[in-house]
Design a protein around this motif. Sequence first.
Motif, PDB file in Angstrom:
ATOM      1  N   PHE A  51       4.744 -11.512  -4.576  1.00 26.96           N
ATOM      2  CA  PHE A  51       3.669 -10.581  -4.902  1.00 26.96           C
ATOM      3  C   PHE A  51       3.076 -10.895  -6.267  1.00 26.96           C
ATOM      4  O   PHE A  51       3.754 -11.415  -7.155  1.00 26.96           O
ATOM      5  CB  PHE A  51       4.199  -9.143  -4.934  1.00 26.96           C
ATOM      6  CG  PHE A  51       4.863  -8.730  -3.656  1.00 26.96           C
ATOM      7  CD1 PHE A  51       4.125  -8.488  -2.511  1.00 26.96           C
ATOM      8  CD2 PHE A  51       6.239  -8.577  -3.600  1.00 26.96           C
ATOM      9  CE1 PHE A  51       4.734  -8.114  -1.337  1.00 26.96           C
ATOM     10  CE2 PHE A  51       6.866  -8.203  -2.420  1.00 26.96           C
ATOM     11  CZ  PHE A  51       6.115  -7.976  -1.280  1.00 26.96           C
ATOM     12  N   ALA A  52       1.817 -10.519  -6.417  1.00 27.39           N
ATOM     13  CA  ALA A  52       1.197 -10.621  -7.733  1.00 27.39           C
ATOM     14  C   ALA A  52       1.810  -9.574  -8.659  1.00 27.39           C
ATOM     15  O   ALA A  52       2.034  -9.830  -9.845  1.00 27.39           O
ATOM     16  CB  ALA A  52      -0.319 -10.415  -7.623  1.00 27.39           C
ATOM     17  N   ARG A  53       2.081  -8.384  -8.102  1.00 30.29           N
ATOM     18  CA  ARG A  53       2.766  -7.303  -8.831  1.00 30.29           C
ATOM     19  C   ARG A  53       3.748  -6.643  -7.887  1.00 30.29           C
ATOM     20  O   ARG A  53       3.439  -6.417  -6.716  1.00 30.29           O
ATOM     21  CB  ARG A  53       1.758  -6.260  -9.325  1.00 30.29           C
ATOM     22  CG  ARG A  53       0.958  -6.710 -10.514  1.00 30.29           C
ATOM     23  CD  ARG A  53       0.148  -5.607 -11.199  1.00 30.29           C
ATOM     24  NE  ARG A  53       0.230  -4.293 -10.622  1.00 30.29           N
ATOM     25  CZ  ARG A  53      -0.798  -3.579 -10.178  1.00 30.29           C
ATOM     26  NH1 ARG A  53      -2.012  -4.058 -10.261  1.00 30.29           N
ATOM     27  NH2 ARG A  53      -0.640  -2.372  -9.689  1.00 30.29           N
ATOM     28  N   TRP A  54       4.911  -6.331  -8.404  1.00 30.70           N
ATOM     29  CA  TRP A  54       5.933  -5.638  -7.623  1.00 30.70           C
ATOM     30  C   TRP A  54       6.683  -4.697  -8.546  1.00 30.70           C
ATOM     31  O   TRP A  54       7.171  -5.109  -9.603  1.00 30.70           O
ATOM     32  CB  TRP A  54       6.906  -6.626  -6.984  1.00 30.70           C
ATOM     33  CG  TRP A  54       7.942  -5.975  -6.125  1.00 30.70           C
ATOM     34  CD1 TRP A  54       7.743  -5.406  -4.914  1.00 30.70           C
ATOM     35  CD2 TRP A  54       9.327  -5.806  -6.410  1.00 30.70           C
ATOM     36  NE1 TRP A  54       8.914  -4.900  -4.407  1.00 30.70           N
ATOM     37  CE2 TRP A  54       9.914  -5.136  -5.319  1.00 30.70           C
ATOM     38  CE3 TRP A  54      10.147  -6.154  -7.473  1.00 30.70           C
ATOM     39  CZ2 TRP A  54      11.254  -4.807  -5.264  1.00 30.70           C
ATOM     40  CZ3 TRP A  54      11.488  -5.833  -7.415  1.00 30.70           C
ATOM     41  CH2 TRP A  54      12.029  -5.162  -6.320  1.00 30.70           C
ATOM     42  N   ASP A  55       6.729  -3.420  -8.168  1.00 33.27           N
ATOM     43  CA  ASP A  55       7.441  -2.432  -8.974  1.00 33.27           C
ATOM     44  C   ASP A  55       8.870  -2.308  -8.437  1.00 33.27           C
ATOM     45  O   ASP A  55       9.058  -1.893  -7.291  1.00 33.27           O
ATOM     46  CB  ASP A  55       6.723  -1.079  -8.895  1.00 33.27           C
ATOM     47  CG  ASP A  55       7.335  -0.043  -9.805  1.00 33.27           C
ATOM     48  OD1 ASP A  55       8.377  -0.317 -10.442  1.00 33.27           O
ATOM     49  OD2 ASP A  55       6.783   1.062  -9.880  1.00 33.27           O
ATOM     50  N   PRO A  56       9.873  -2.660  -9.228  1.00 28.52           N
ATOM     51  CA  PRO A  56      11.252  -2.595  -8.739  1.00 28.52           C
ATOM     52  C   PRO A  56      11.764  -1.175  -8.534  1.00 28.52           C
ATOM     53  O   PRO A  56      12.741  -0.962  -7.824  1.00 28.52           O
ATOM     54  CB  PRO A  56      12.061  -3.316  -9.820  1.00 28.52           C
ATOM     55  CG  PRO A  56      11.227  -3.265 -11.034  1.00 28.52           C
ATOM     56  CD  PRO A  56       9.795  -3.193 -10.581  1.00 28.52           C
ATOM     57  N   GLU A  57      11.099  -0.195  -9.107  1.00 28.79           N
ATOM     58  CA  GLU A  57      11.509   1.202  -8.917  1.00 28.79           C
ATOM     59  C   GLU A  57      10.811   1.764  -7.687  1.00 28.79           C
ATOM     60  O   GLU A  57       9.586   1.722  -7.585  1.00 28.79           O
ATOM     61  CB  GLU A  57      11.160   2.047 -10.142  1.00 28.79           C
ATOM     62  CG  GLU A  57      11.920   1.653 -11.391  1.00 28.79           C
ATOM     63  CD  GLU A  57      13.435   1.772 -11.226  1.00 28.79           C
ATOM     64  OE1 GLU A  57      13.904   2.764 -10.618  1.00 28.79           O
ATOM     65  OE2 GLU A  57      14.141   0.872 -11.692  1.00 28.79           O
ATOM     66  N   PRO A  58      11.570   2.291  -6.723  1.00 31.96           N
ATOM     67  CA  PRO A  58      10.945   2.794  -5.494  1.00 31.96           C
ATOM     68  C   PRO A  58      10.140   4.065  -5.743  1.00 31.96           C
ATOM     69  O   PRO A  58      10.456   4.859  -6.627  1.00 31.96           O
ATOM     70  CB  PRO A  58      12.138   3.082  -4.582  1.00 31.96           C
ATOM     71  CG  PRO A  58      13.274   3.324  -5.509  1.00 31.96           C
ATOM     72  CD  PRO A  58      13.026   2.466  -6.724  1.00 31.96           C
ATOM     73  N   ILE A  59       9.092   4.233  -4.928  1.00 35.35           N
ATOM     74  CA  ILE A  59       8.319   5.472  -5.002  1.00 35.35           C
ATOM     75  C   ILE A  59       8.785   6.460  -3.951  1.00 35.35           C
ATOM     76  O   ILE A  59       8.459   7.635  -4.016  1.00 35.35           O
ATOM     77  CB  ILE A  59       6.794   5.214  -4.858  1.00 35.35           C
ATOM     78  CG1 ILE A  59       6.469   4.487  -3.554  1.00 35.35           C
ATOM     79  CG2 ILE A  59       6.286   4.429  -6.054  1.00 35.35           C
ATOM     80  CD1 ILE A  59       4.979   4.346  -3.267  1.00 35.35           C
ATOM     81  N   ASP A  63      -3.904 -11.758  -3.310  1.00 35.75           N
ATOM     82  CA  ASP A  63      -5.348 -11.612  -3.131  1.00 35.75           C
ATOM     83  C   ASP A  63      -5.841 -10.203  -3.487  1.00 35.75           C
ATOM     84  O   ASP A  63      -6.944  -9.813  -3.161  1.00 35.75           O
ATOM     85  CB  ASP A  63      -5.779 -12.007  -1.712  1.00 35.75           C
ATOM     86  CG  ASP A  63      -5.165 -11.128  -0.639  1.00 35.75           C
ATOM     87  OD1 ASP A  63      -4.395 -10.204  -0.969  1.00 35.75           O
ATOM     88  OD2 ASP A  63      -5.459 -11.377   0.551  1.00 35.75           O
ATOM     89  N   GLY A  64      -4.985  -9.397  -4.166  1.00 32.28           N
ATOM     90  CA  GLY A  64      -5.405  -8.111  -4.699  1.00 32.28           C
ATOM     91  C   GLY A  64      -5.247  -6.917  -3.775  1.00 32.28           C
ATOM     92  O   GLY A  64      -5.702  -5.824  -4.105  1.00 32.28           O
TER      93      GLY A  64
END
Length: 187
Positions: A157-165, A180-181
């Motif tokens: 991924f271009a961005r990945w948050d390791p903390e789950p939502i 690709d955004g």
Amino acid sequence: MKQPGAALAGAARKRWALAWATIAAAGSAALILARRRNGGRAGLRLRRGIAALRLAARGGARYASNAPRLFAAAGENRERLRTDLALQTAEDVAVTLGAMKGVLMKLGQMASYVDDGLSPAVRRTLSRLQDSVPPMSPELAAGVITEEFGLPPDRVFARWDPEPIAAASIGQVHRAMTHDGRAARWR
């Protein structure tokens, strides 16, 4: 002469022992499968199998160490000791299986709504596995991504948050953006 509730209590103990045997067998099966396979998932299965075996061992040790007290106690005192042991064991099961996820946690969830042989207090304790499950650690979630895609999340991924939502019984949701955004989605 046996008291009317004695037969029911014996049957409940047998069902509880069967549940423990099932958890231990599933843990053993996980260990065997993990040894046959390589990779991240095998390591996860091995850790889960070991956690299940430790859970079963703690439960057995808890009951064995309290056997003399149970043997010496009579009437209401014996029943109170049994109830306390069952609640301690249920708490241990809920915490351990909640952290493990997967099939073993599903077994704990099912035990929480099976009416046969478990006290309401034990079922309430296990019912936390239905709606109060802790999320996977960020490291474990990254390992799942790596296993599924063959690359770590920061490369997938271009961005990945390791903390789950959000977290549920067998999965959780993380925010991620593709290269690709677009927002990442799985089905």
